[in-house]
Design a protein around this motif. Structure first.
Motif, mmCIF file in Angstrom:
data_model
loop_
_atom_site.group_PDB
_atom_site.id
_atom_site.type_symbol
_atom_site.label_atom_id
_atom_site.label_comp_id
_atom_site.label_asym_id
_atom_site.label_seq_id
_atom_site.Cartn_x
_atom_site.Cartn_y
_atom_site.Cartn_z
ATOM 1 N N ARG A 473 11.008 -19.284 -37.326
ATOM 2 C CA ARG A 473 10.144 -18.246 -36.780
ATOM 3 C C ARG A 473 10.919 -16.952 -36.600
ATOM 4 N N LEU A 474 10.251 -15.820 -36.849
ATOM 5 C CA LEU A 474 10.891 -14.538 -36.640
ATOM 6 C C LEU A 474 11.283 -14.394 -35.178
ATOM 7 N N ALA A 475 12.471 -13.874 -34.940
ATOM 8 C CA ALA A 475 12.958 -13.694 -33.577
ATOM 9 C C ALA A 475 13.676 -12.353 -33.477
ATOM 10 N N THR A 476 13.776 -11.842 -32.259
ATOM 11 C CA THR A 476 14.522 -10.605 -32.056
ATOM 12 C C THR A 476 16.010 -10.871 -32.211
ATOM 13 N N LEU A 477 16.752 -9.838 -32.578
ATOM 14 C CA LEU A 477 18.195 -10.008 -32.717
ATOM 15 C C LEU A 477 18.865 -10.266 -31.382
#
Length: 716
Positions: A473-477
């Motif tokens: 899943r896309l996640a913040t850095l």
């Protein structure tokens, strides 16, 4: 505070051995032994060594002592003893911990090259390259050559040497322990300076190498110097408890009887906490109970017996579920293995912490890498001399934290940067293991973020990172990684993305921080506002829109906007991302800058209400200046289906736009919303881009994004 630093937890007393009498050894050191007889001064060291290594050849120890004694003869310590008592004490510490003969030989000689006429070539010629390497590794660099940088550069040299042979750091830790035991003869300010370095560097290194016996005593000695009042209070609590009946002894007797009845062969002991541990428990729990001053230790023979003991304890006592940890199935990064649990007596409710481990685990828990002996020989009996197969190291710490440390130190040529980064890196408490897309295991300190993973995997190529997927899943850095997470780093296809100053706020590893700082120092004109690549901020499209990814070095002020106030810095608002030919409105903000919003942006009303002064702005024509890239935020509304994200990003790429940030909201009623912040090479291509996105199967609307007014919570 007394002139002699307190020594509440010495290794010798804890292991049932007599304390080293430095004055007696000092006298014995002056007696001339016969050519082949073992000198009296190292007789005690030899006995302790033989108790761990019955087949050890003591001739090298005899020759090393004779060289050390003759070369140090006439030198005195500040405490008044002959200097030879120091290398003897260091060697005894290592002998107590079970170090093999080569380590003890080098520890006897560890100060000869630094403080006497003996050269490194002489040591190598008489004792071999292995001993020479260890002595060289712990030899300090001269202040006359390095000045203030001598201490950090000495530690850098030791760490590099440790990367090849961990016995270098074993000798250094024992050396520091003896110096800390005798630190009372120093001036208070020098005591404090040495104690601070010990706390920040040596204690964390002892923890990472698993040398618990040295680490705990160093902690108590530092505690006494840096926090004398708290130390005295804690010591008084321990002394007071010792005068009372110990409830842990009663519980241990019950555990022993329980295991005998179950037919499990085990040794049950009460393991007192050292002073710093008692202090931490008091801070955590407030008032201390009788069972808070120690833990019950159960030692068994086989791994399976550990779980059998656990089953009996949890069957006959009330377990405290939150206290259970299985470090046998999942060992700590520093080799530590044990079962941890806590049990409560059903009648009285007394709670006791219990450690369950095998005798082998206990030895490793106490001595860490020292228990491994020579990392370049095959593991097994202490007397083994066979080389490890295929030149493999027997030291499992090398691939983890130590490899990371050795990698980033090469990027820190400045001693101050190295010293600061080393302390920061060692301040991390533990380690988590994450896995890259290709299955590579990656050890990172606890609290590490996706930024750290990107730089650990790709080095300085991670400058082009535009996002990351965690467990698919896309996640913040800035997302903090957990043990077992899988990560996939997303790179800008053209490699044009660049790091942001905001990344430093989430980076925990020195490797990431140094790489980011070096790039920012080399590109001082890069604007922070355009370089915060946090893709996939869950549930917050507005946040994802405002978080920009590093672009191609063009600052936000380099936009096609001309303000009525010449010389003002012009910024395009991230909330509505205006592009030509949008109608725009400008507002004066702090620092003399002008921020530009789309005329229909909800922020316009808020800015006006807040009293910001309007400034006339217009789009510049081609002959008024360069036409740099523009950014726009688009929202795609679609029905849920497989591969929707892939198809949308492919459509965007085919139109020549670059994805700066992306957010996918959780689906609702079979519908989903994708929000993309895009970089356009030409704003004239925006209509075509929106049409291309709307042609993707399942997409029923594509629109420009605008910030929504904040809603006040309703009152009932």
């Amino acid at each position: 505070m007394s002139t002699e630093a307190p020594n509440p937890g010495s290794l010798s007393r804890r292991r049932g051995l007599p304390r080293l009498d430095l004055r007696r050894i000092g006298r014995a050191a002056l007696l001339a032994p016969s050519r082949d007889r073992l000198p009296d001064a190292i007789d005690h060291v030899a006995k302790v060594h033989r108790s761990h290594h019955p087949r050890a050849d003591l001739d090298a120890l005899r020759r090393a002592y004779l060289l050390a004694e003759s070369s140090h003869r006439g030198q005195m310590r500040k405490s008044g003893e002959p200097y030879i008592t120091h290398p003897l004490a260091v060697t005894l510490i290592l002998a107590e911990l079970g170090a093999e003969t080569t380590t003890l030989t080098a520890s006897l000689l560890h100060d000869t090259v630094e403080d006497t006429h003996v050269t490194l070539a002489q040591v190598r010629a008489e004792f071999g390259d292995e001993v020479g390497y260890l002595v060289d590794g712990v030899t300090k660099l001269e202040k006359v050559d390095y000045g203030a940088a001598a201490e950090p550069e000495t530690f850098r040299k030791m760490l590099v040497a440790t990367g090849n042979d961990v016995r270098v750091m074993s000798i250094k830790l024992a050396d520091r322990l003896h110096n800390m035991r005798t630190l009372g003869v120093m001036r208070p300010e020098k005591q404090a300076r040495i104690a601070n370095v010990t706390r920040d560097v040596l204690i964390p290194l002892a923890e990472r190498l698993g040398v618990q016996a040295i680490k705990t005593e160093l902690e108590d000695l530092v505690f006494a110097i840096l926090h004398p009042d708290e130390y005295a209070r804690t010591r008084d609590l321990v002394v007071g408890q010792a005068a009372r009946t110990d409830p842990l002894v009663v519980m241990a007797e019950g555990v022993d009887a329980l295991l005998r009845e179950a037919g499990i062969a085990a040794e049950v002991l009460v393991r007192p906490r050292h002073l710093v541990s008692v202090h931490r428990v008091r801070l955590k729990r407030g008032e201390l109970g009788g069972t808070d001053f120690g833990r019950i230790l159960v030692l068994v023979t086989e791994d399976a017996d550990c779980y059998a003991v656990l089953g009996e304890l949890h069957t006959c006592h009330t377990p405290i579920v939150s206290e259970f940890k299985d470090f046998i199935a999942a060992p700590k990064f520093n080799l530590y293995q044990s079962l941890h649990t806590a049990i409560a007596e059903r009648p009285g409710g007394e709670v006791a912490e219990v450690l369950i481990r095998t005798h082998r685990m206990h030895r490793v828990a106490e001595t860490g890498v020292i228990a491994l002996g020579n990392p370049w020989v095959a593991p097994g009996d202490a007397g083994d001399t066979a080389e490890a197969p295929d030149g493999e190291r027997a030291d499992p710490t090398r691939p983890g934290w130590l490899s990371r440390l050795l990698t980033w130190q090469e990027s820190a040529p400045d001693p101050d940067t190295f010293w600061t980064s080393l302390r920061h890196d060692l301040a991390q408490d533990a380690e988590v293991t994450v896995f890259s897309a290709d299955g590579q295991a990656l050890g990172l300190p606890a609290g590490a973020s996706c930024v750290d993973a990107a730089y650990a995997l790709h080095g300085e190529k991670a400058h082009a990172c535009i996002g990351i997927r965690v467990n698919g899943r896309l996640a913040t850095l800035g997302t903090v990684l957990r043990d077992g997470d899988s990560v996939q780093v997303l790179m800008a296809p053209d490699g044009a993305a660049r790091p942001s100053p905001e990344w430093l706020g989430t980076a925990r590893t020195a490797a990431a921080r140094i790489a980011i700082q070096r790039w920012l120092a080399a590109h001082p004109s890069a604007e922070a506002a355009t370089s915060a690549p946090e893709a996939g901020r869950s549930g917050s499209p507005a946040a994802a829109r405002s978080a920009a990814v590093p672009g191609d070095g063009k600052a936000a002020s380099q936009v096609p906007a001309v303000a009525d106030e010449p010389g003002s810095e012009v910024r395009l608002a991230g909330c509505c991302t205006p592009v030509p030919p949008d109608a725009v409105t400008g507002f004066a903000v702090r620092g003399g800058a002008v921020t530009v919003h789309r005329a229909q942006c909800a922020s316009v009303a808020r800015m006006a209400k807040a009293g910001h002064r309007k400034v006339g702005v217009r789009w510049q024509h081609g002959d008024e200046g360069p036409s740099p890239d523009c950014r726009v935020t688009l929202v795609a509304e679609a029905f849920c289906r497989a591969r929707l994200l892939v198809d949308l990003t492919e459509a965007i790429a085919q139109e020549g736009a670059a994805i700066v940030a992306a957010d996918v909201e959780p689906p609702r009623e079979q519908r989903v919303r994708h929000t993309y912040t895009l970089r356009l090479p030409d704003p004239a291509g925006l209509p075509g881009l929106m049409r291309a996105m709307q042609k993707v199967a399942g997409v029923y609307d594509v629109s420009r994004s605008a910030a929504q007014p904040a809603r006040r919570p309703s009152r009932r």
